[in-house]
Scaffold this active site. Structure first.
Site, mmCIF file in Angstrom:
data_model
loop_
_atom_site.group_PDB
_atom_site.id
_atom_site.type_symbol
_atom_site.label_atom_id
_atom_site.label_comp_id
_atom_site.label_asym_id
_atom_site.label_seq_id
_atom_site.Cartn_x
_atom_site.Cartn_y
_atom_site.Cartn_z
ATOM 1 N N ARG A 51 0.792 -1.184 0.002
ATOM 2 C CA ARG A 51 -0.081 -0.113 0.025
ATOM 3 C C ARG A 51 0.887 1.251 -0.023
ATOM 4 O O ARG A 51 0.725 2.367 -0.748
ATOM 5 C CB ARG A 51 -1.004 -0.037 1.325
ATOM 6 C CG ARG A 51 -2.205 0.760 1.293
ATOM 7 C CD ARG A 51 -2.678 0.616 2.536
ATOM 8 N NE ARG A 51 -3.266 -0.800 2.519
ATOM 9 C CZ ARG A 51 -4.390 -1.207 2.026
ATOM 10 N NH1 ARG A 51 -5.126 -0.349 1.427
ATOM 11 N NH2 ARG A 51 -4.449 -2.671 2.065
ATOM 12 N N THR A 52 1.789 1.261 0.926
ATOM 13 C CA THR A 52 2.600 2.383 0.994
ATOM 14 C C THR A 52 3.635 2.720 -0.280
ATOM 15 O O THR A 52 3.906 3.868 -0.935
ATOM 16 C CB THR A 52 3.651 2.494 2.422
ATOM 17 O OG1 THR A 52 2.553 2.098 3.472
ATOM 18 C CG2 THR A 52 4.245 3.609 2.289
ATOM 19 N N LYS A 80 22.395 -11.036 0.554
ATOM 20 C CA LYS A 80 23.666 -11.684 0.226
ATOM 21 C C LYS A 80 24.642 -11.040 1.515
ATOM 22 O O LYS A 80 25.723 -11.204 1.186
ATOM 23 C CB LYS A 80 24.143 -11.024 -1.087
ATOM 24 C CG LYS A 80 23.481 -11.683 -2.156
ATOM 25 C CD LYS A 80 23.952 -11.424 -3.624
ATOM 26 C CE LYS A 80 23.083 -11.434 -4.863
ATOM 27 N NZ LYS A 80 23.363 -10.527 -5.607
ATOM 28 N N ARG A 101 11.776 1.786 3.340
ATOM 29 C CA ARG A 101 10.853 1.199 4.381
ATOM 30 C C ARG A 101 11.850 0.004 4.896
ATOM 31 O O ARG A 101 12.249 -0.750 4.061
ATOM 32 C CB ARG A 101 9.653 0.613 4.122
ATOM 33 C CG ARG A 101 8.691 0.289 5.132
ATOM 34 C CD ARG A 101 7.481 -0.344 4.722
ATOM 35 N NE ARG A 101 6.735 -0.897 5.650
ATOM 36 C CZ ARG A 101 5.664 -0.145 6.246
ATOM 37 N NH1 ARG A 101 5.500 1.050 5.710
ATOM 38 N NH2 ARG A 101 4.816 -0.496 7.323
ATOM 39 N N HIS A 129 6.574 6.939 10.880
ATOM 40 C CA HIS A 129 6.046 6.766 9.514
ATOM 41 C C HIS A 129 5.670 8.007 9.229
ATOM 42 O O HIS A 129 4.446 8.259 9.208
ATOM 43 C CB HIS A 129 5.102 5.581 9.461
ATOM 44 C CG HIS A 129 4.536 5.255 8.147
ATOM 45 N ND1 HIS A 129 5.229 5.826 6.972
ATOM 46 C CD2 HIS A 129 3.564 4.344 7.592
ATOM 47 C CE1 HIS A 129 4.316 5.148 5.884
ATOM 48 N NE2 HIS A 129 3.343 4.424 6.438
#
Ligand SMILES: [Zn+2]
Lengths: 303, 151
Positions: A51-52, A80, A101, A129
């Protein structure tokens, strides 16, 4: 704000927040403005949040920018064993701004310290956020015509909900009266309450929505999760108190709007969706305008 | 000349860290990275102090500290005083002071903080000097006197 990273809502003054909201209004009136057609935006999602990410990518596309990036850590070089610093240093060479994020708190601040291009935090673990907070402010101002002197109710998990904490702190700039509705186990933490007390603002605590519904302008819903309770019986006994139904909206103020950061599970009954109070999908839509405003401002494309 | 002054004067050149809070002598040694120091160090613990009941003391021969180095110990012993001895004389005497920010030697209490997962030096703002509250610049969580750990 040009060239400056946005990591925490605390990085913005009240005036800066209001400026972003004003610019976002312009994008709501005219969403398609190819003012970033010479820019590359990268979206680094070390944990998935569809969504974000889509909201940011939609914002970037509306402004004509190109978007590069990855959607979860499994498809990045992190798996990795590459350090976050190395990933950021590399991606900063490929793009004009980084949206990230990450599951760890503080990761975005660290990225902004090593990056040569600005960073927008799209969620760093349980910490911040900020773009969610700005779109919440935008939605409140748009539906109420103002931010000052409002009665705002937060419902559900007020202890762990980072959106609730950030929005509470942001609303402390605006002479707000807070109505805090939660089970005892999930009350607003004292460090957040301290912000309310520091500004000598009024707050009330309740256990049910009914006690506050006729007093409030904004009803901000969050989900009460079973995992948050030490005692499952306790959860069973309170869970239904924090599910909003159409019936509970009887007697509410005419201007009341129901907000929710989404995704919703069952905390708002679907029969609320068609009421004039439901606003959570428009709220998500507002997120695109606010993110357009941020991209344009930080990349220096606004006047 | 009192006995106490005699003890201090026993150093020809060096630093005396006096009035260390009870039980913190070892930690002060650790914070100042003195475990591998190869000149003389005198330690005293549980000594009687008029002001504080019991105290600790450390004397380090031929060593002088920069303020940012020595002020680190204010976190575990805010009562400590630092006496610089030059040629058997007290050249300087100061109380330690908690700095406005703390970089690099305190661990962030938040297990989900980036500083506990990647090679990121910790960095705190001291938001309350009296109670010792350190706010992490990264995860924004508070590390306090009761849960402080040193790296
Ligand atoms: Zn931290």
């Amino acid at each position: 704000m040009k060239g400056k990273s946005l990591i925490s809502i605390n990085d913005y003054s009240k005036d800066e927040m209001l400026r972003i909201l004003d610019i976002a209004e312009g994008f709501e009136k005219q969403p398609r403005q190819p003012i970033l057609s010479d820019k590359v935006v990268s979206t680094l999602f070390f944990e998935p949040s569809t969504r974000t990410r889509l909201s940011f990518e939609s914002a970037a596309n509306h402004l004509g920018a190109r978007v590069i990036g990855f959607t979860d850590a499994a498809s990045s070089s992190t798996k990795k064993g590459e350090s976050l610093k190395d990933t950021i240093l590399t991606v900063a060479c490929y793009s004009d701004i980084i949206i990230m994020r990450h599951p760890l708190a503080g990761s975005a601040r660290w990225a902004s310290e090593v990056s040569s291009v600005p960073v927008i935090n799209a969620g760093d673990g349980a910490n911040q956020h900020p773009t969610q907070c700005l779109l919440d402010l935008y939605s409140i101002r748009k539906t109420q015509g103002k931010l000052d002197k409002l009665n705002i109710a937060f419902v559900g998990d007020l202890k762990y909900g980072r959106t609730v904490h950030s929005l509470t702190i942001a609303m402390c700039n605006f002479d707000t009266t807070f109505h805090l509705i939660s089970p005892d186990e999930l009350k607003l933490p004292s460090y957040v309450k301290q912000h309310i007390k520091d500004k000598s603002l009024e707050y009330h605590q309740y256990r049910t929505i009914e006690e506050a519904i006729d007093k409030v302008d904004i009803l901000y819903m969050t989900r009460v999760q079973r995992e948050r309770f030490a005692d499952p019986i306790e959860y069973e006994s309170v869970k239904n108190s924090y599910i909003l139904t159409k019936n509970q909206l009887k007697g509410c103020k005419e201007n009341l709007k129901v907000l929710h950061p989404l995704p919703r599970v069952n905390e708002i009954s679907e029969n609320v969706d068609n009421t004039p109070q439901a606003y959570y999908f428009q709220q998500a839509q507002n997120g695109v305008y606010v993110r357009q405003a941020l991209l344009a401002t930080i990349l220096g494309a606004t006047k | 000349m009192s006995k106490k002054e005699l003890n201090v004067s026993a150093l020809q050149n060096g630093t005396v860290i006096d009035h260390i809070a009870q039980g913190q002598v070892e930690r002060v040694l650790y914070i100042l990275n003195l475990s591998n120091y190869d000149d003389q160090i005198y330690l005293g613990a549980n000594l009687d102090s008029k002001k504080y009941g019991k105290k600790g003391i450390i004397k380090v021969a031929n060593k002088f500290f920069e303020p940012e180095e020595i002020n680190k110990i204010a976190l575990v012993s805010p009562t400590a005083s630092i006496i610089e001895i030059r040629n058997y004389e007290v050249a300087k005497k100061e109380n330690v002071q908690i700095t406005d920010e703390i970089k690099g030697f305190v661990k962030c209490v938040n297990p989900n903080c980036i500083t506990n997962h990647e090679n990121v030096p910790t960095w705190f703002d001291v938001t309350n000097k009296k109670e010792i509250v350190l706010k992490c610049r990264y995860c924004e969580k508070n590390t306090t006197k009761t849960n402080i750990e040193f790296i």
